[in-house]
Design an enzyme around this catalytic site. Structure first.
Site, PDB file in Angstrom:
ATOM      1  CB  CYS A  25      -1.399  36.151   2.956  1.00  0.00           C
ATOM      2  SG  CYS A  25      -2.367  34.408   2.794  1.00  0.00           S
ATOM      3  NE  ARG A  59       4.268  37.576   4.950  1.00  0.00           N
ATOM      4  CZ  ARG A  59       4.042  37.737   6.230  1.00  0.00           C
ATOM      5  NH1 ARG A  59       4.761  38.648   6.877  1.00  0.00           N
ATOM      6  NH2 ARG A  59       2.978  37.329   6.893  1.00  0.00           N
ATOM      7  CD1 TRP A  86       0.333  29.681   2.093  1.00  0.00           C
ATOM      8  CD2 TRP A  86       1.878  29.861   0.733  1.00  0.00           C
ATOM      9  NE1 TRP A  86       0.986  28.262   1.960  1.00  0.00           N
ATOM     10  CE2 TRP A  86       1.633  28.502   1.099  1.00  0.00           C
ATOM     11  CE3 TRP A  86       2.971  30.239  -0.131  1.00  0.00           C
ATOM     12  CZ2 TRP A  86       2.821  27.574   0.648  1.00  0.00           C
ATOM     13  CZ3 TRP A  86       3.657  29.372  -0.588  1.00  0.00           C
ATOM     14  CH2 TRP A  86       3.765  27.991  -0.025  1.00  0.00           C
ATOM     15  CG  ASN A 103      -2.130  38.138   5.962  1.00  0.00           C
ATOM     16  OD1 ASN A 103      -2.596  38.185   4.830  1.00  0.00           O
ATOM     17  ND2 ASN A 103      -1.052  38.553   6.590  1.00  0.00           N
ATOM     18  N   GLY A 104      -5.092  34.983   7.462  1.00  0.00           N
ATOM     19  CA  GLY A 104      -5.591  34.041   8.324  1.00  0.00           C
ATOM     20  C   GLY A 104      -6.512  33.064   7.881  1.00  0.00           C
ATOM     21  CD  GLU A 119      11.998  15.883  10.936  1.00  0.00           C
ATOM     22  OE1 GLU A 119      12.464  14.819   9.994  1.00  0.00           O
ATOM     23  OE2 GLU A 119      12.263  17.022  10.627  1.00  0.00           O
ATOM     24  CE  LYS A 140      14.839  18.794   9.813  1.00  0.00           C
ATOM     25  NZ  LYS A 140      13.699  18.622   9.031  1.00  0.00           N
ATOM     26  CD  GLU A 178      17.595  19.292   6.887  1.00  0.00           C
ATOM     27  OE1 GLU A 178      16.518  18.954   7.431  1.00  0.00           O
ATOM     28  OE2 GLU A 178      17.580  19.566   5.867  1.00  0.00           O
ATOM     29  CG  HIS A 229      18.407  -6.583  17.520  1.00  0.00           C
ATOM     30  ND1 HIS A 229      18.756  -7.809  18.140  1.00  0.00           N
ATOM     31  CD2 HIS A 229      17.645  -5.976  18.282  1.00  0.00           C
ATOM     32  CE1 HIS A 229      17.632  -8.010  18.774  1.00  0.00           C
ATOM     33  NE2 HIS A 229      16.853  -7.149  18.908  1.00  0.00           N
ATOM     34  CE  LYS A 252      11.041  24.460   2.738  1.00  0.00           C
ATOM     35  NZ  LYS A 252      11.479  23.766   3.790  1.00  0.00           N
TER      36      LYS A 252
HETATM   37  O1  M6R Z   1       8.583  19.040  -0.313  1.00  0.00           O
HETATM   38  P1  M6R Z   1       8.507  17.835   0.223  1.00  0.00           P
HETATM   39  O2  M6R Z   1       7.886  17.679   1.819  1.00  0.00           O
HETATM   40  O3  M6R Z   1       8.109  16.778  -0.586  1.00  0.00           O
HETATM   41  O4  M6R Z   1      10.154  17.564   0.428  1.00  0.00           O
HETATM   42  C1  M6R Z   1      10.416  16.337   0.621  1.00  0.00           C
HETATM   43  C2  M6R Z   1      11.970  16.297   1.385  1.00  0.00           C
HETATM   44  O5  M6R Z   1      12.777  16.806   0.577  1.00  0.00           O
HETATM   45  C3  M6R Z   1      11.937  17.300   2.633  1.00  0.00           C
HETATM   46  O6  M6R Z   1      11.200  16.793   3.564  1.00  0.00           O
HETATM   47  C4  M6R Z   1      13.565  17.201   3.221  1.00  0.00           C
HETATM   48  O7  M6R Z   1      13.864  16.066   3.829  1.00  0.00           O
HETATM   49  C5  M6R Z   1      13.526  18.452   4.196  1.00  0.00           C
HETATM   50  N1  M6R Z   1      13.550  19.741   3.699  1.00  0.00           N
HETATM   51  C6  M6R Z   1      14.414  18.045   5.325  1.00  0.00           C
HETATM   52  O8  M6R Z   1      14.511  19.060   6.218  1.00  0.00           O
END
Ligand code: M6R
Length: 601
Positions: A2, A27, A72, A98-99, A477, A481, A484, A500, A596
């Protein structure tokens, strides 16, 4: 998180506060409000955008002090009533916060003769101050006494009708004072007022600022302390990112705070119990035969971490499906299947589509999300919020950590309700969770070392991440990261699978990043490390304890916290991905072709 603004000076407060809130819009928020104060106090608040708040603010006003907030949601949906500022019964005391106030339910119970008008934790604060004022305390004493009763994390700014001063106090949540020519500004970060002044005072935990026409006084434990100021050199864009070059790096560094918020007030270590604020009845949780997790991308990997946790802590068969692949199989008893959607945004089309299939089939549904009021929360039976605060970088970082931590709490809760988890074992899981924020901070403190290694390997042909058990989703993951944001070829593998097939890809030009910690079957993974090392691949290992460092080209130490060490390892992988991408000058916060929130199937 927030946003907070405040102003006390010689100009009309309303437009300054409104601009401050607009400055904080980056934010992320779901509602906004302003309180203007002189001998009276008037509150304006609206769910939705600051734009809608502006529609109800009077065009001209005379008040020269006031407070404002962008919310938020963490407690209660984003409605007008739940927006800040919150007031006492007489509408004399206004508070923005906030918090999270952990003990708000107990405080509400103590204030049982008061009428509350919102679902928020914040609303207890003006009521506590009201009580103190009624019992004869001065405004400063009333604020101090009320704050002394709060447990949790907070930044609070308080305005009282007919009282010349504004009050500001913080505990584990940032608050900064700006010393301007026409008056004093307040902000949860400097972007709130950067166009007016760059001379600032950062409040420390436990410090109370009393802001009047004469300037600022600071108190700690009732004693006056010196006000020190500093001059900011940041531009507005850098300030929004807290001085970091990218939101992603800022959000990586926010993880200790996000995790504290995630965990705050949700467990009791002594009794080994958890409360994640859901209503699913114990009889139902005892009757569940299967949990199906549906999610995409990073959230899917958080789900995979969680599946291991549910199986081991709650003794319930758990599957994880990529949401776009999900079909509810008719062979199962729908009622005994709990379908959990993991989605930080709550708006991912594939995940919504999967959860709708589960609802149509008659399953019970639960969402684990960062976004109160999002579409998923309106469709499922119940929701748990991860409380990570808004994430702006496309790459999910702090939300992954908070998703796993929330799902871990949920697994302990379900395990305890089903009678599958002893209090002793629950205590040891919670102990490991409690150590998470500190352990993550220790990794963040080693960022320079990670940066150096990332620079050395940035031009590699490809990167492979390996891990077992809880280390496997972290390997997946880590690779996601890196690919992407750097656009490099990166893959994550179950370590035992290398031989394998993927081993054919391994050369001296393909660094392998291995999870070698507690909770990741490190001894077995070390055998796979030896396999890649024999093919000349450089090996970067995240290690806790004594796991054959002699086989590693680079060793990154992971603090010894038990089963959540792989989650801590992920922070090394995030920093590595960030610095490789930065070295290449990539568009880190908005990688090509990605969004996003993915709202198409
Ligand atoms: O908002 P969501 O968690 O449902 O999003 C799912 C994916 O699109 C998201 O986790 C995506 O893989 C990441 N932004 C990648 O860093």
């Amino acid at each position: 998180m927030c946003g907070i603004v405040g102003y006390h000076g010689t100009e009309t407060a309303s437009p300054l506060l409104a601009t401050g809130l607009q400055n904080l819009e980056y934010r992320g928020y779901d509602s906004a409000g302003i309180a203007l104060v002189d001998s009276d106090l008037t509150v304006y608040k609206r769910s939705g955008e600051v734009e809608s708040l502006l529609e109800v603010l009077p065009e001209s006003s005379t008040q020269q002090r006031g407070i404002g907030h962008t919310r938020w949601s963490t407690h209660g949906p984003p409605t007008d009533e739940n927006a800040h500022p919150h007031t006492d019964e007489d509408g004399r005391v206004a508070v923005v916060h906030n918090g999270i106030i952990e003990n708000y339910e107990a405080l509400r119970a103590e204030l049982s003769d008061h009428t509350f008008t919102s679902d928020t934790d914040t609303e207890v604060v003006p009521h506590l101050i009201e009580e103190e004022l009624e019992s004869g305390a001065t405004p400063r004493e009333a604020v101090e006494a009320a704050v002394a009763r709060l447990e949790g994390t907070f930044a609070l700014v308080i305005a009282i009708a007919g009282v010349e001063e504004l009050f500001a106090i913080r505990q584990d949540s940032p608050l900064v004072i700006g010393h301007g020519e026409t008056g004093t500004f307040l902000g949860s970060d400097v972007t709130a007022f950067l166009e007016h002044t760059r001379e600032v005072t950062y409040l420390d935990d436990g410090e109370l600022a009393v802001i009047s026409g004469a300037g600022v006084e600071l108190y700690r434990d009732g004693e006056s302390v010196e006000v020190t100021t500093e001059q900011l050199t940041w531009e507005a864009d850098a300030a929004e990112k807290g001085g970091y070059e990218h939101y992603m790096r800022k959000e990586i560094h926010e993880q200790p705070r996000a995790l504290r918020q995630t965990l705050s007030g949700r467990y009791d270590l002594d009794s080994g119990t958890v409360d994640v604020e859901i209503d699913l009845p114990r009889e139902y949780l005892r009757s569940i035969e299967e949990i199906q997790i549906v999610a995409c991308g990073t959230s899917n990997y958080a789900g995979r971490y969680a599946a291991e946790l549910f199986e081991s802590l709650a003794d319930v068969r758990t599957t994880v499906e990529i949401a776009s692949e999900y079909e509810f199989s008719g062979g199962r008893d729908p009622w005994r299947t709990l379908v959990v959607a993991v989605t930080q945004s709550g708006e991912t089309a594939d995940t919504l589509s999967a959860i709708r299939k589960a609802i149509r089939a008659g399953a019970r549904t639960l969402a684990v999300t960062n976004t109160l009021g999002s579409t998923v929360t309106r469709e499922v039976d119940d929701s748990v919020f991860i409380r990570a605060g808004p994430e702006i970088g496309v790459a999910a970082t702090k939300t992954f950590a908070s998703q796993v931590a929330t799902l871990a709490l949920l697994a302990v809760y379900v395990g305890r309700e089903r009678g599958a988890l002893s209090s002793n074992r629950a205590r040891s899981v919670l102990q490991s969770l409690r150590s998470l924020p500190g352990a993550v901070q220790q990794v963040l403190d080693r960022e320079d070392a990670v940066h150096e290694v990332a620079t050395a390997y940035a031009d590699s042909e490809a990167f492979f991440f390996i891990g077992r058990k809880y280390g496997r989703p972290v390997a997946l993951e880590g690779a996601l990261k890196l690919k992407e944001i750097s656009y490099d070829h990166a893959e994550g593998f179950a370590a035992g699978e290398l031989k394998h097939g993927p081993l054919a890809l391994v050369t001296a030009e393909t660094p392998v990043l291995a999870v070698l910690t507690d909770g990741s079957a490190a001894t077995e993974t070390l055998n796979n490390v030896k396999e890649v090392q024999a093919r000349s691949a450089p090996v970067i290992g995240a290690v806790s304890g004594d796991v054959g460092e002699s086989y590693l080209d680079v060793t990154w130490e992971v603090p010894d916290i038990g089963m959540f060490e792989p989650l801590v390892t992920n922070v090394y992988w995030q920093l590595f991905a960030y610095h490789v991408a930065d070295e290449k000058g990539r568009s880190i916060d908005k990688p090509r072709n990605l969004a996003k929130s993915v709202t198409v199937e």
